[in-house]
Structures are given as C-alpha cells and as structure tokens.
Design a protein around this motif. Structure first.
Motif, PDB file in Angstrom:
ATOM      1  N   ALA A  11     -15.533  -1.874 -13.260  1.00 46.17           N
ATOM      2  CA  ALA A  11     -14.665  -1.747 -14.433  1.00 46.17           C
ATOM      3  C   ALA A  11     -13.418  -0.926 -14.143  1.00 46.17           C
ATOM      4  CB  ALA A  11     -15.443  -1.120 -15.582  1.00 46.17           C
ATOM      5  N   HIS A  12     -13.424  -0.187 -13.041  1.00 46.71           N
ATOM      6  CA  HIS A  12     -12.305   0.692 -12.709  1.00 46.71           C
ATOM      7  C   HIS A  12     -11.513   0.080 -11.559  1.00 46.71           C
ATOM      8  CE1 HIS A  12     -14.974   4.115 -14.435  1.00 46.71           C
ATOM      9  NE2 HIS A  12     -14.389   3.402 -15.383  1.00 46.71           N
ATOM     10  N   ALA A  13     -10.629  -0.840 -11.912  1.00 49.36           N
ATOM     11  CA  ALA A  13      -9.890  -1.619 -10.915  1.00 49.36           C
ATOM     12  C   ALA A  13      -8.481  -1.070 -10.728  1.00 49.36           C
ATOM     13  CB  ALA A  13      -9.826  -3.079 -11.332  1.00 49.36           C
ATOM     14  N   VAL A  14      -7.963  -1.201  -9.503  1.00 52.20           N
ATOM     15  CA  VAL A  14      -6.575  -0.841  -9.205  1.00 52.20           C
ATOM     16  C   VAL A  14      -5.663  -2.042  -9.447  1.00 52.20           C
ATOM     17  CG1 VAL A  14      -4.971  -0.076  -7.398  1.00 52.20           C
ATOM     18  CG2 VAL A  14      -7.301   0.850  -7.493  1.00 52.20           C
ATOM     19  N   ALA A  15      -5.937  -3.142  -8.755  1.00 54.84           N
ATOM     20  CA  ALA A  15      -5.130  -4.355  -8.832  1.00 54.84           C
ATOM     21  C   ALA A  15      -5.809  -5.410  -7.979  1.00 54.84           C
ATOM     22  CB  ALA A  15      -3.714  -4.102  -8.310  1.00 54.84           C
ATOM     23  N   PRO A  16      -5.447  -6.671  -8.155  1.00 53.64           N
ATOM     24  CA  PRO A  16      -5.967  -7.697  -7.243  1.00 53.64           C
ATOM     25  C   PRO A  16      -5.526  -7.426  -5.806  1.00 53.64           C
ATOM     26  CG  PRO A  16      -4.998  -8.697  -9.197  1.00 53.64           C
ATOM     27  CD  PRO A  16      -4.625  -7.244  -9.242  1.00 53.64           C
ATOM     28  N   HIS A 339      -3.176   1.496  -2.968  1.00 58.16           N
ATOM     29  CA  HIS A 339      -1.940   1.433  -3.756  1.00 58.16           C
ATOM     30  C   HIS A 339      -1.528  -0.005  -4.081  1.00 58.16           C
ATOM     31  CE1 HIS A 339      -1.598   5.537  -1.984  1.00 58.16           C
ATOM     32  NE2 HIS A 339      -1.093   5.803  -3.168  1.00 58.16           N
ATOM     33  N   SER A 340      -2.508  -0.893  -4.160  1.00 62.52           N
ATOM     34  CA  SER A 340      -2.190  -2.308  -4.369  1.00 62.52           C
ATOM     35  C   SER A 340      -1.500  -2.598  -5.693  1.00 62.52           C
ATOM     36  CB  SER A 340      -3.470  -3.156  -4.272  1.00 62.52           C
ATOM     37  OG  SER A 340      -3.944  -3.206  -2.953  1.00 62.52           O
ATOM     38  N   ASP A 341      -1.565  -1.664  -6.630  1.00 61.51           N
ATOM     39  CA  ASP A 341      -0.858  -1.882  -7.892  1.00 61.51           C
ATOM     40  C   ASP A 341       0.650  -1.806  -7.713  1.00 61.51           C
ATOM     41  OD1 ASP A 341      -1.213   0.837  -7.291  1.00 61.51           O
ATOM     42  OD2 ASP A 341      -1.049   1.428  -9.403  1.00 61.51           O
ATOM     43  N   ARG A 342       1.123  -1.090  -6.664  1.00 58.10           N
ATOM     44  CA  ARG A 342       2.571  -0.946  -6.475  1.00 58.10           C
ATOM     45  C   ARG A 342       3.042  -1.353  -5.073  1.00 58.10           C
ATOM     46  NH1 ARG A 342       4.862   1.946 -10.739  1.00 58.10           N
ATOM     47  NH2 ARG A 342       6.847   1.175  -9.916  1.00 58.10           N
ATOM     48  N   VAL A 343       2.187  -1.256  -4.071  1.00 61.19           N
ATOM     49  CA  VAL A 343       2.547  -1.763  -2.740  1.00 61.19           C
ATOM     50  C   VAL A 343       2.074  -3.201  -2.669  1.00 61.19           C
ATOM     51  CG1 VAL A 343       2.285  -1.519  -0.247  1.00 61.19           C
ATOM     52  CG2 VAL A 343       2.350   0.520  -1.691  1.00 61.19           C
ATOM     53  N   THR A 344       2.998  -4.121  -2.844  1.00 59.63           N
ATOM     54  CA  THR A 344       2.628  -5.538  -2.940  1.00 59.63           C
ATOM     55  C   THR A 344       3.119  -6.357  -1.751  1.00 59.63           C
ATOM     56  OG1 THR A 344       4.526  -5.844  -4.409  1.00 59.63           O
ATOM     57  CG2 THR A 344       2.394  -5.538  -5.445  1.00 59.63           C
ATOM     58  N   VAL A 345       3.775  -5.697  -0.805  1.00 56.44           N
ATOM     59  CA  VAL A 345       4.103  -6.281   0.493  1.00 56.44           C
ATOM     60  C   VAL A 345       3.926  -5.179   1.526  1.00 56.44           C
ATOM     61  CG1 VAL A 345       5.853  -7.388   1.945  1.00 56.44           C
ATOM     62  CG2 VAL A 345       5.831  -7.848  -0.509  1.00 56.44           C
ATOM     63  N   ALA A 346       3.355  -5.529   2.679  1.00 56.62           N
ATOM     64  CA  ALA A 346       3.252  -4.558   3.778  1.00 56.62           C
ATOM     65  C   ALA A 346       3.294  -5.323   5.089  1.00 56.62           C
ATOM     66  CB  ALA A 346       1.974  -3.737   3.684  1.00 56.62           C
ATOM     67  N   LEU A 377     -10.373  -7.499  10.520  1.00 54.28           N
ATOM     68  CA  LEU A 377     -11.544  -7.451   9.644  1.00 54.28           C
ATOM     69  C   LEU A 377     -11.152  -7.188   8.195  1.00 54.28           C
ATOM     70  CD1 LEU A 377     -14.056  -5.630  11.979  1.00 54.28           C
ATOM     71  CD2 LEU A 377     -14.390  -7.880  10.941  1.00 54.28           C
ATOM     72  N   THR A 378     -10.182  -6.299   7.973  1.00 47.95           N
ATOM     73  CA  THR A 378      -9.762  -6.018   6.591  1.00 47.95           C
ATOM     74  C   THR A 378      -9.118  -7.247   5.974  1.00 47.95           C
ATOM     75  OG1 THR A 378      -9.404  -3.693   7.177  1.00 47.95           O
ATOM     76  CG2 THR A 378      -8.454  -4.458   5.109  1.00 47.95           C
ATOM     77  N   SER A 379      -8.267  -7.935   6.726  1.00 47.54           N
ATOM     78  CA  SER A 379      -7.608  -9.121   6.173  1.00 47.54           C
ATOM     79  C   SER A 379      -8.617 -10.225   5.869  1.00 47.54           C
ATOM     80  CB  SER A 379      -6.538  -9.643   7.136  1.00 47.54           C
ATOM     81  OG  SER A 379      -7.113 -10.137   8.327  1.00 47.54           O
ATOM     82  N   ARG A 380      -9.707 -10.294   6.629  1.00 43.65           N
ATOM     83  CA  ARG A 380     -10.731 -11.314   6.371  1.00 43.65           C
ATOM     84  C   ARG A 380     -11.649 -10.938   5.212  1.00 43.65           C
ATOM     85  NH1 ARG A 380     -16.054 -12.239   7.908  1.00 43.65           N
ATOM     86  NH2 ARG A 380     -16.160 -10.581   9.485  1.00 43.65           N
ATOM     87  N   LEU A 381     -11.986  -9.661   5.094  1.00 43.92           N
ATOM     88  CA  LEU A 381     -13.031  -9.258   4.157  1.00 43.92           C
ATOM     89  C   LEU A 381     -12.519  -8.833   2.785  1.00 43.92           C
ATOM     90  CD1 LEU A 381     -15.282  -7.155   6.581  1.00 43.92           C
ATOM     91  CD2 LEU A 381     -15.707  -9.482   5.741  1.00 43.92           C
ATOM     92  N   ALA A 382     -11.289  -8.322   2.700  1.00 39.56           N
ATOM     93  CA  ALA A 382     -10.790  -7.802   1.416  1.00 39.56           C
ATOM     94  C   ALA A 382     -10.457  -8.961   0.481  1.00 39.56           C
ATOM     95  CB  ALA A 382      -9.560  -6.930   1.652  1.00 39.56           C
ATOM     96  N   ARG A 383     -11.239  -9.105  -0.558  1.00 37.81           N
ATOM     97  CA  ARG A 383     -11.060 -10.207  -1.505  1.00 37.81           C
ATOM     98  C   ARG A 383     -11.288  -9.696  -2.931  1.00 37.81           C
ATOM     99  NH1 ARG A 383      -9.157 -11.934   2.321  1.00 37.81           N
ATOM    100  NH2 ARG A 383      -9.485 -13.926   3.419  1.00 37.81           N
ATOM    101  N   GLY A 384     -10.669 -10.389  -3.882  1.00 33.18           N
ATOM    102  CA  GLY A 384     -10.904 -10.044  -5.279  1.00 33.18           C
ATOM    103  C   GLY A 384     -10.007  -8.928  -5.744  1.00 33.18           C
ATOM    104  N   THR A 385     -10.614  -7.822  -6.154  1.00 35.95           N
ATOM    105  CA  THR A 385      -9.898  -6.712  -6.770  1.00 35.95           C
ATOM    106  C   THR A 385     -10.174  -5.422  -6.015  1.00 35.95           C
ATOM    107  OG1 THR A 385     -10.086  -7.769  -8.949  1.00 35.95           O
ATOM    108  CG2 THR A 385      -9.601  -5.419  -8.919  1.00 35.95           C
TER     109      THR A 385
END
Length: 505
Positions: A11-16, A339-346, A377-385
């Motif tokens: 229930a405590h999400a940062v961003a997709p 910081h996915s709510d504000r860093v949306t390109v890296a 591994l992070t690019s493959r596994l990080a999914r959802g929110t």
C-alpha cells in the motif's frame, strides 16, 4: 552476526518502475563507438559493421534507452558530418577528448544499431557551439517523415522512415568550464528556452531535458538549476543530473556509501525545481534525468599525461572494475529506484570500453565487467511498482558521510503477478548481516530465485582471460518461514531476492 530488518507494504508505493531507469550512454569518446559497438571485419560483425557480441551483451544487460552522441563530444559536434556517403564524410578534431572523429558512424547508423538492440534513442543536441537553427535541422532530419529538404536527404541517405526520437537533451554540462561553449546559467537558460520553444513548434509531443549541474560539488550547484528553470520551466520536462563516484585515499567505507550522495543530489534538485515551480505558480512538475552516473576513477584520468597526438579512437578512461565497484553500482541503482517518482530517466555512463560494463578487444573478445551484473539483474527483475522501504540496521562510521547504515534496500511489487523483489546491499567489510523482511502484508510467498554479487576480496576484477571471477551466484540459506523472509547478506555485497505467490496459495 549483526541483524537488519526491512519494513514494506504494497500500500506504500513510490511510483511505477520506469523502464527508462535502465538507460545507458554511447559517446563518440575513446573506443565506445569504434571497436566498441562498431567494428567492421570483427568475426561477429554483421553486414552493417556492428559487433554481434556487443549487441548480445547489450540485450543481456537490459538497456532500454541510450543517450547519444555525447557527452562533452556533442558540444563541438556537427551532426550533418555523420550523414551521407562514408567516403565523403569529413574527419574532424574532437576538442573534448583530443582525438580525431572519422564520422564513420553517425545518426543513421546509430539509429540502425539501436533498433537491432531493441532500445530507444535519447538524442543530445549541440548548444555549445551551435544553437536554435541547428537543433531544428537535426530534429527535421531525425523525425520529419518526408517532403522537406532534410527529411528527403535522410531518405536519400538510406533511412526512408523517420527515426522517431522522442527525447532530446538541450546540450551537455553547460555549467562546466571544461565544456566547449561553456555558458553562465542565464546565458544557457535563455538558449535552452529559445531552442525548446522552437522545437515544440515543430513537434509539441517531444520531451526535452535542460542541463542541470554536472556534479553536486560544482560551486554553482543549486543556483544553476534555479536560474535555468526560472527561464525555461514551461518549455522543458526534465533537469539533468550527473554524478560519478570513486574510492579515494583508501577510504572504502565512504565509497561503499556513495548512494548517500546520490540521494542528497536528487532530493536537492527536486526541492530546487519545486521551489521554482512554486514561485512561478505552476502545477507542472519537472522531473530529473540522471543521464550520467557510474563509478569513474576520475582522479586517475586527471593525473594522466595529456595526449600529444590526434588519434582515432584512443584508449580513454578504460577503468577496470572490481567487486566493490559492483556493490556501489548496485547501491546507486537502489537509490535511483527509490526516487522513481521524480527520476524518470537514468543513463549509466558509458556502455562499452569507456567506464563501461562491457569491455572489448579490437578484433577479439568481449566480456562483462563486475558492474555489469547488478545492472543486468535489476533491469530484469524490477517490475511493477517501487515500494517505500524502511531500513533498520546497524551503522558504521565513514569519513565522508558520518554514521551510515550497513544495509540499504529497495523493493518492487508487481500487483498483476504478485511478485515481490528485494534488492539489498551490505556495506560492512567484514561481517555478514542477518536480514529479516516481514511479509504479512503480502500474499503467501515463496522464493523463486536469489542472487548475490560478493566475494572475499573487494578488489577482485574480471578480465578477458578470467571473465567470471566476479559473477552472480545463488544466495545460500535464504528462506521464507511463516510470514518472514530471512537471508544472510555477505559482507561487501549486493543481492536480489525474487518471491512469487506460493503454488496453490
């Protein structure tokens, strides 16, 4: 064994999770392009001259977007030099890296490579020695379907379909005195706003990145962002951030805590941008494009003798990474996700050979550096929110950041599949840490896979002869018991644990 625990709840999400978090960077610098992504005659080269081994590793790395063609290089670059018949393309001096640019690879070739790699192009425009008209010309060549002089020239050059670039950088590091065409914040802010306004007249749907500070240690940091955004706020979508980290003077403890600086950098830029927005009475939010970040032993580069000759694709900043560097890269990815709510390109800088996860030998082998693995591994596994994660952990003292928690972590949760992934670093140099993650807020979960990048020697490296000295291995002993995940994080390590709904649950 010291212990640490995480607090998280779906229930405590940062961003997709934003796919663009997993961007990279290809600059016409050193051997990134020539003998990096492009080497006609290489045993794996395709009909276009692109190295197949590098393409395969790029796909494995999970890169989604690549910033091109610079970097410092772009501030003296004439994009049209890299178009048309190769035999007619001029050879130019590159002042940024004191080398010769043959222009054998230009935007048409790079866009073709990007399609093969399955990724998006983020194009940087020259606002150092050029301006509004050249930016419009580049956009017309790249994106206009047909019927104009430059779109028809692109078609005549073999690219019948527009390249469809949707995100543009308005220059590069214009705050830096080293930059060709360096400007004050006011000079640059005016030029960025004028260029952005003109580009939007041609294509309202594009995304535009204004240059922020090239480092949080710059004397103009904060003031630069404020002035630039006051002039260009309504015309741009992002402000850029650049940061590189290295171990200095044997202070490994501070180096392993480098993400503390990245966290502060992002929070400071966001606060500045929001302050400008408030003063302008705007409801718009400016996001951060962290389009250069990595471990870079900059002090070594600055102490190297400067070249006396002008060469094509010289060996420039080919850092060879160790285990500790990989742990830091993993922790920086945790910061970016947090910081996915504000860093949306890296964009990790760079992709091949130049401070890169992929190394090549001209005419020979390609291999994965240590820093390849946490990114892949992070690019493959990080999914959802991305979830808010609270960390309770022991601290250790650092010379640079004071008391720092030994453990840092972030988590992602895919509501559609029920999968939960925990990414964690243990900064302790000599002790494993017992990690506990309560799971009562989630469905009945079981471990699907675990990975750790760890070892007895923080300075061990991968080489062409020993490419797997540092490689991910299963994290032994991790388990889900009742409603908790437990694991022992090795010292100086980065780990990922993926949990899925228990079969039949």
């Amino acid at each position: 064994m010291p212990s640490a625990s995480l607090r998280l709840d779906p229930a405590h999400a940062v961003a997709p999770v934003n796919p663009r978090t997993f961007g990279s960077f290809v600059e016409h610098m050193g051997r990134c392009v020539y003998t990096g992504i492009y080497e006609p005659g290489h045993p794996t080269a395709d009909a276009d001259g692109f190295r197949g081994d590098v393409l395969e590793l790029t796909r494995e790395l999970g890169v989604t977007l690549v910033r091109y063609p610079g970097g410092n290089f772009v501030s003296g670059y004439r994009w049209e030099d890299g178009t048309g018949p190769r035999e007619s393309r001029p050879v130019r001096r590159d002042l940024a890296w004191h080398s010769l640019e043959t222009n054998e690879v230009g935007i048409d070739e790079f866009a073709r490579w990007a399609r093969k790699a399955g990724l998006e192009v983020m194009y940087a425009l020259n606002l150092g020695t050029r301006g509004v008209q050249e930016a419009l010309d580049a956009h017309e060549y790249l994106n206009q379907p047909s019927g104009t002089a430059l779109s028809d020239l692109r078609r005549a050059n073999g690219s019948e379909e527009p390249h469809g670039v949707r995100i543009f950088c308005l220059g590069n590091e214009m705050d830096g005195p080293w930059q060709t065409g360096h400007k004050t914040a006011h000079e640059y802010g005016r030029l960025a706003a004028e260029t952005a306004r003109a580009l939007r007249s041609a294509d309202p749907g594009i995304e535009l990145v204004a240059c922020g500070s090239s480092g949080s240690g710059m004397p103009t940091f904060g003031a630069w962002e404020s002035t630039v955004l006051e002039l260009a706020y309504d015309q741009v979508d992002y402000i850029s951030a650049h940061a590189y980290y290295e171990e200095l003077d044997g202070d490994l403890g501070s180096f392993l805590a480098s993400s503390r600086d990245m966290d502060h950098f992002v929070d400071s830029v966001v606060a500045t941008a929001d302050s400008v927005g408030a003063r302008l009475k705007s409801t718009k939010k400016i996001n951060v494009s962290f389009d250069e970040w990595n471990v870079w032993y900059l002090s070594r580069f600055e102490n190297d003798p400067k070249p006396e000759t002008w060469d094509v694709a010289p060996r420039v900043i080919e850092d060879h990474y160790n285990l500790a560097d990989a742990v830091v890269v993993g922790s920086l990815l945790i910061s970016l996700l947090r910081h996915s709510d504000r860093v949306t390109v890296a964009c990790q800088a760079q992709l091949v050979n130049v401070i890169a996860p992929i190394m090549t030998e001209p005419g020979g082998r390609a291999w994965r550096q240590t820093i390849f693995h946490p990114f892949a591994l992070t690019s493959r596994l990080a999914r959802g929110t991305v979830l808010h994660v609270g960390v309770d952990a022991p601290t250790y003292d650092t010379a640079k950041f004071g008391a720092v928690p030994t453990v840092d972590a972030v988590a992602t949760h895919d509501e559609a599949t029920g999968e939960l992934v925990v990414f964690a670093v243990n900064r302790s140099l000599d002790e494993a840490t017992a990690l506990t993650v309560p799971l009562a807020a989630f469905a009945d979960l079981e471990l699907a896979e675990t990975w750790t990048v760890a070892g007895d020697d923080p300075y061990v490296r991968n080489t062409a002869d020993e490419p797997d000295r540092v490689a991910p291995r299963p994290l032994e002993g991790a388990s889900v018991d009742g409603s908790s995940l437990t694991a022992a994080l090795p010292p100086c390590s980065w780990s990922a644990l993926r949990l899925v709904p228990r079969a039949g649950a």
